[in-house]
Design an enzyme around this catalytic site. Structure first.
Site, short mmCIF file in Angstrom:
data_model
loop_
_atom_site.label_atom_id
_atom_site.label_comp_id
_atom_site.label_asym_id
_atom_site.label_seq_id
_atom_site.Cartn_x
_atom_site.Cartn_y
_atom_site.Cartn_z
N GLU A 160 0.83 -1.20 0.00
CA GLU A 160 0.00 0.00 0.00
C GLU A 160 0.87 1.26 0.00
O GLU A 160 0.55 2.25 -0.64
CB GLU A 160 -0.93 0.03 1.23
N ARG A 201 0.30 3.70 -3.18
CA ARG A 201 -0.38 4.97 -2.88
C ARG A 201 0.61 6.11 -2.70
O ARG A 201 0.47 7.17 -3.30
CB ARG A 201 -1.24 4.84 -1.61
N ASP A 243 -4.73 -10.07 -7.84
CA ASP A 243 -5.07 -9.15 -8.93
C ASP A 243 -3.93 -8.37 -9.61
O ASP A 243 -3.60 -8.60 -10.77
CB ASP A 243 -6.17 -8.17 -8.46
N GLU A 282 -12.82 -0.32 -9.69
CA GLU A 282 -12.47 -1.20 -10.82
C GLU A 282 -13.49 -1.20 -11.96
O GLU A 282 -13.10 -1.25 -13.14
CB GLU A 282 -12.21 -2.63 -10.33
N THR A 327 -1.50 0.79 -10.29
CA THR A 327 -2.73 0.13 -9.85
C THR A 327 -3.59 1.05 -9.00
O THR A 327 -4.76 0.75 -8.74
CB THR A 327 -2.42 -1.20 -9.11
C1 DMJ Z 1 -6.63 0.04 -4.74
O1 DMJ Z 1 -5.82 0.31 -3.66
C2 DMJ Z 1 -5.85 -0.54 -5.87
O2 DMJ Z 1 -6.59 -0.46 -7.03
C3 DMJ Z 1 -5.46 -1.97 -5.61
O3 DMJ Z 1 -4.81 -2.55 -6.69
C4 DMJ Z 1 -6.70 -2.78 -5.30
N1 DMJ Z 1 -7.49 -2.21 -4.26
C5 DMJ Z 1 -7.77 -0.79 -4.28
C6 DMJ Z 1 -9.04 -0.38 -4.99
O4 DMJ Z 1 -10.09 -1.22 -4.90
#
Ligand code: DMJ
Length: 672
Positions: free
Chosen positions: A274, A278, A406, A538, A624
């Protein structure tokens, strides 16, 4: 700048979805003996139904939230698997490969939709291919019936438990008529962008007033909370969205906090993943959009605190690190294994950080883990979810495109793109994974909804996380960028469209218009699994890619309906909140404004109602967390482009490759 190879990318030729060979292979995999074996397996298989288990992907350190009692069973199962595999550590790799192979051969018959997909691609003149596809479908139809009976029996047994977990609210929802597809005028588009900008400002103002400097806002109780290391996750996640939307005062104030006040040494067990996606990703994107070098310096300071997580015998990083003490660890609930979606989602940020600092360390460490997987499973695309950082072997056989798996797949494709399509390892690993996903995990429900299932202990779990809705965007991006070409690219696009439709139905069928966290597919149709909604992005991400790459207006119509549901049910006094149960017509707020709502959800919405020049998909890659990073190019190409650019635009200050430049000159994204 990192040295880059100039060798042309080679294209893999294996497993072409539309080829006759593949059709015949698929059809033969759907052979009768294997099919009967699978049906028996399903009928007499274990009594623990795992359809309702869920381990959250929100990696608050040590706090792997478990939703639903089924997760307890999931953990027991993981422990048991881990123990079994540890005992046989010598044969782990061989065993896993055999098991997967066995599952592939026995699981073939169930993958009816895949056979159908492949068969549908056969050209009219290709009689052999059609025949193969047809015989595959016949076998599949027969076996699917048996398998459904098996699943039905197990579902009956689990029904009482399911009601205990999720109450007596109806969990299955009928189809509703689709909204009319209407094209919008420029004025109407502008007013939709304005509505999304207003939502961003409302989210931001709430954060600014009640949670400044905290990771996230509690929009109902009006306070802040820290779940990501106390680095101000929302502040940093919001930077590039504020900039894109033209909120320059807000951007400047947030950037000043990052520069002077962001605390680096709070004693907090932070998620390595994270923090990278982020915080490091957010600052690198802010740098790529504005050119502010100090953003890179700050990103590097954070990354340096995380690096000790890589000090393991295999170089596979641990999941958690204390930012003050720099002591790293893995959680106990999964046998202290490292998680695929976590160590497999550092590569973009670390590559870009190495490029921006000239220090190769970050890129090399992150790439090392992918090379390890490549060596461990040279011919396999789908990877199990947990790996031991000590032995380097997988500790389970579970495969998922949702939580815990994912973004590993997303980063294979995006690394190939970010590096300027130079390293075919990433592309071919991605292509193999996609082909295996299509072959083994893509199904069509009785009601015609296409979804990606999970795989666990030789069983397919017909569970579809909202998180999996990133898959269609990824497939479409792969097809658009040339990662696959020809008939295969067309097949990927078709699947992307079908999956996006399912993601849309997850919203459209709910009384609140908001999607649950996951659904399951049963003989009775799509059912709600976990009923909460966390403002996830998503589905909108998928709709943006699909809009951009097909210009089919339905994606804008669907996205707008989702936005309206957020406005109606998620908007709180300050900011926006997740909700506890999307089956309620008036759902209750969960009091959390996830930072990705500002980084991703609202960004994709804004881009959906902006024109194509707003974002150049060939020059930028979204990480992501939807933070845009600039694509590398071979040095020669960069020089050529710079020269051309200077000749054309002598007065322009800086080329940021088709996206927002500070001050929004030229091809800017930041317009209303
Ligand atoms: C986000 O932090 C990112 O997209 C991650 O890859 C998956 N979870 C969340 C959003 O749902």
């Amino acid at each position: 700048m990192l040295p880059v190879t100039n060798g042309a990318a080679t294209r893999g030729t294996r497993g072409r979805v539309g080829s006759n060979t593949n059709l015949r292979r698929m059809a033969s995999q759907a052979g009768r003996p294997a099919a009967i074996a699978l049906a028996c397996l399903l009928l007499i298989g274990g009594t623990s139904l795992l359809l309702h288990s869920r381990i959250s992907d929100e990696q608050a350190p040590g706090l792997h939230v478990v939703s639903g009692g089924g997760a307890a069973a999931d953990r027991v199962q993981l422990l048991a698997e881990g123990a079994t595999l540890e005992q046989g550590s010598q044969g782990v790799r061989q065993q896993q490969q055999q098991d997967l192979g066995a599952v592939v051969s026995t699981g073939g018959p169930l993958f009816g939709s895949n056979v159908k997909l492949a068969a549908d691609q056969a050209t009219a003149s290709d009689a052999a291919g059609k025949q193969a596809g047809q015989s595959g479908r016949d076998v599949v139809a027969h076996i699917s019936k048996l398998a459904e009976l098996g699943r039905g029996a197990k579902l009956d047994a689990a029904r009482g438990k399911s009601h205990q977990l999720y109450g007596t609210l109806a969990s299955s929802f009928p189809q509703r008529p689709d909204p009319p597809i209407v094209e919008l005028s420029e004025d109407e588009l502008a007013s939709r962008r304005e509505a999304v900008r207003a939502a961003m400002l409302h989210s931001w103002r709430g954060y600014e007033k009640y949670a400044w400097g905290n990771d996230e806002l509690c929009p109902v109780t009006l306070k802040g909370k820290n779940g990501f290391g106390g680095l101000g996750a929302t502040m940093i996640d919001a930077l590039d969205t504020l900039h894109m939307m033209g909120f320059m005062d807000e951007y400047t104030k947030a950037a000043a906090w990052v520069r002077a006040e962001m605390p680096l040494d709070t004693s907090f067990d932070a998620s390595v993943f994270e923090t990278i996606i982020r915080v490091v990703g957010g600052m690198l994107a802010a740098h790529d959009m504005t050119g502010d070098q100090w953003m890179v310096d700050r990103a590097q300071q954070v990354a340096d605190r995380i690096l000790p997580a890589y000090n393991t015998p295999t170089g596979i990083p641990l999941n958690i690190i204390n930012l003050a003490t720099q002591v790293a660890k893995n959680p106990t609930w999964n046998q202290r294994a490292s998680t695929l979606s976590e160590f497999g989602t550092h590569q973009l940020e670390f590559w870009r950080l190495s490029e921006s600092t000239g220090n190769r360390t970050y890129a090399d460490l992150a790439e090392g883990t992918i090379r390890h997987l490549h060596k461990l499973m040279p011919d396999q695309g789908l990877m199990p979810l947990f790996i031991s950082p000590t032995t380097g072997n997988f500790t389970v056989r579970r495969i998922s495109f949702g939580a815990l798996g994912d973004s590993y797949y997303e980063y294979l494709l995006k690394m190939w793109l970010l590096q300027g399509k130079q390293d075919d390892m990433y592309r071919s690993m991605w292509e193999t994974a996609m082909d295996e996903m299509i072959e083994k995990l893509v199904f069509t429900s009785k009601e015609g909804l296409v979804y990606v299932a999970e795989f666990d202990r030789n069983l397919v779990k017909h569970k579809f996380d909202h998180l999996v809705c990133f898959v269609p965007g990824m497939l479409a991006l792969g097809a658009h960028s040339g990662a696959v070409t020809g008939a295969k690219a067309e097949a990927y696009m078709r699947l992307a469209g079908d999956l996006t439709h399912t993601c849309w139905q997850m919203y459209h069928r709910m009384p609140s218009g908001l999607s649950p966290e996951y659904v399951t597919f049963t003989p009775q149709g799509m059912k709600v699994g976990a009923a909460y909604n966390m403002l996830r992005p998503e589905a909108l991400e998928a709709m943006w890619y699909m809009w951009r790459l097909t210009h089919d207006w339905k994606y804008r119509v669907w996205a707008w309906e989702i936005f309206q549901a957020f406005e109606t049910h998620s908007k709180a006094e300050a900011g926006y909140s997740g909700v506890k149960d999307v089956r309620a017509a008036e759902p209750v707020h969960d009091d959390t404004q996830q930072s990705f709502f500002l980084a991703e959800t609202l960004k994709y919405l804004f881009l959906l109602f902006s024109d194509d020049s707003s974002f150049n998909m060939d020059e930028w890659v979204l990480n992501t967390e939807a933070h845009p990073l600039k694509v590398s190019r071979p040095i020669q190409q960069q020089q050529q482009q710079q020269q051309q650019h200077q000749q054309k635009q002598p007065g322009r200050s800086r080329d940021v490759g088709g996206m927002t430049a500070s001050g929004n000159e030229g091809r800017s994204i930041a317009r209303r």
